[in-house]
Design a protein around this motif. Structure first.
Motif, short mmCIF file in Angstrom:
data_model
loop_
_atom_site.label_atom_id
_atom_site.label_comp_id
_atom_site.label_asym_id
_atom_site.label_seq_id
_atom_site.Cartn_x
_atom_site.Cartn_y
_atom_site.Cartn_z
N UNK A 87 0.79 -1.24 0.00
CA UNK A 87 0.00 0.00 0.00
C UNK A 87 0.81 1.27 0.00
N UNK A 88 2.07 1.21 0.39
CA UNK A 88 2.88 2.42 0.38
C UNK A 88 3.96 2.28 -0.69
N UNK A 89 4.89 3.21 -0.74
CA UNK A 89 5.93 3.15 -1.77
C UNK A 89 6.91 2.01 -1.50
N UNK A 90 7.09 1.69 -0.25
CA UNK A 90 7.95 0.57 0.13
C UNK A 90 7.26 -0.20 1.27
N UNK A 91 7.62 -1.45 1.42
CA UNK A 91 7.28 -2.18 2.64
C UNK A 91 8.40 -1.93 3.65
#
Ligand code: ADP
Ligand code: MG
Length: 320
Positions: free
Chosen positions: A24-28
């Motif tokens: 869901x974000x740019x990175x985990x």
């Protein structure tokens, strides 16, 4: 027709209890266990090359996870997280749902979190990156085999290659054997527990994905040693035993791909411990030969006679 983000939300966003932040974000974000080494591996599966276009999506999802887990197993590491790069010709929701269920199902069995990935339109291609952890200096490398070591392999060999022949309708099999071989081909069992049990015991290890001779060859190359194998000791399933006399049966055993068993070497005085480790891991292991100082590659028949050119000769089986 679902869009990219619908697919991600519906089918690729699974619980990630071992991550700080999942999809869901740019990175985990993940916290590494202090003091552990990170083991990272990527494997790609391309339609028409590694699987057939009409492969069952759920079984394909399982296999995509399994082949990556197998690399972690071969390192003696503990699998922790994966990412999935997926190119899809069309956003076929039924396919994606099946694939996701198979992929996530096997990962969940091993406590592995699916923390991210990328999804794009394109020819059906699956690229999985797996991250695992292993105690410092304990990873099972290909380069540690020593002269005098026993050579071992887990499970049985050649079943997946027999399954592929069956799919290609080159080899009719009775229904129960057909199912067994297709399962070996399409839903392999990664030997995670065995890999971990071999830490501190095996000197070198590899997973058998391209056939025993090719993959053991990588250990020999990396370790600067040779090997003598006894053909009669190679582990065969009932299906393979029954086809022993067929032309090409030995080639399946020695060079058929997709076994996903572990091939490893260990000092002969550790043989009992190897057997105990395998019993704990719930898989059979078989001693199939020995490592030699001379950089030879010898395959012997039941009478101990070298089979001339057999090791190199079987390589031709592998050319497409
Ligand atoms: P970005 O544009 O920053 O690369 P994306 O739009 O590609 O982000 O992806 C949005 C989120 O969805 C990211 O957290 C990404 O990891 C996740 N994601 C995309 N495709 C997959 C996939 N196949 N499996 C798991 N997560 C995915
Ligand atoms: Mg992206």
């Amino acid at each position: 027709m679902p869009g990219e983000f619908d697919l991600i939300r519906r089918y690729f966003s699974t619980p990630t209890p071992h991550a700080i932040l999942g999809v869901g974000d740019d990175c985990a974000l993940m916290a590494l266990t202090p003091g552990q080494e990170l083991a990272v591996s990527t494997d790609m599966l391309v339609a028409g090359r590694h699987f057939m276009n009409d492969a069952d999506p759920r079984r394909l999802g399982h296999k995509s996870a399994a082949v990556n887990l197998s690399d972690i197993a071969a390192m003696g590491a503990t699998p922790r997280w994966v990412t999935l790069g997926l190119a899809l010709p069309t956003p076929d929701e039924r396919w994606v749902a099946g694939f996701s269920a198979g992929f996530h199902g096997l990962l969940a069995q091993h406590g592995v979190d699916w923390v991210g990935g990328d999804t794009t339109a394109g020819p059906l291609t699956i690229s999985v990156t797996i991250l695992g952890e292993v105690p410092p200096l304990q990873a099972l490398r290909r380069s540690g085999a020593q002269a005098g070591d026993d050579v071992w392999v887990s499970g049985t060999l050649g079943d997946a290659a027999l399954g592929l022949q069956c799919l290609q309708e080159e080899m009719p099999l009775p229904p129960d054997e057909r199912q067994f071989c297709l399962d070996r081909l399409e839903i392999p069992v990664p030997r995670i527990a065995l890999g971990q049990a071999l830490r501190g015991l095996a000197h070198a290890a590899i997973d058998v994905s391209d056939g025993l001779l090719a993959d053991l060859g990588h250990i020999l190359e990396a370790s600067g040693v040779g090997a003598v194998l006894d053909l009669e000791t190679l582990p065969r399933s009932a299906a393979m035993r029954r086809r022993r006399a067929l032309p090409g049966a030995d080639a399946l055993l020695l060079s058929g791909g997709d076994d996903y068993e572990l091939c490893f070497t260990a000092a002969p005085e550790r043989a009992a411990q190897v057997q105990q480790a395998a019993a704990r891991a719930g898989v059979a292991v078989t001693r199939i030969g020995a490592i030699t100082a001379a950089r030879e590659r010898v395959l012997r028949d039941a009478h101990g006679r070298p089979l001339p050119l057999a090791w190199q000769g079987f390589d031709h089986f592998r050319s497409p």
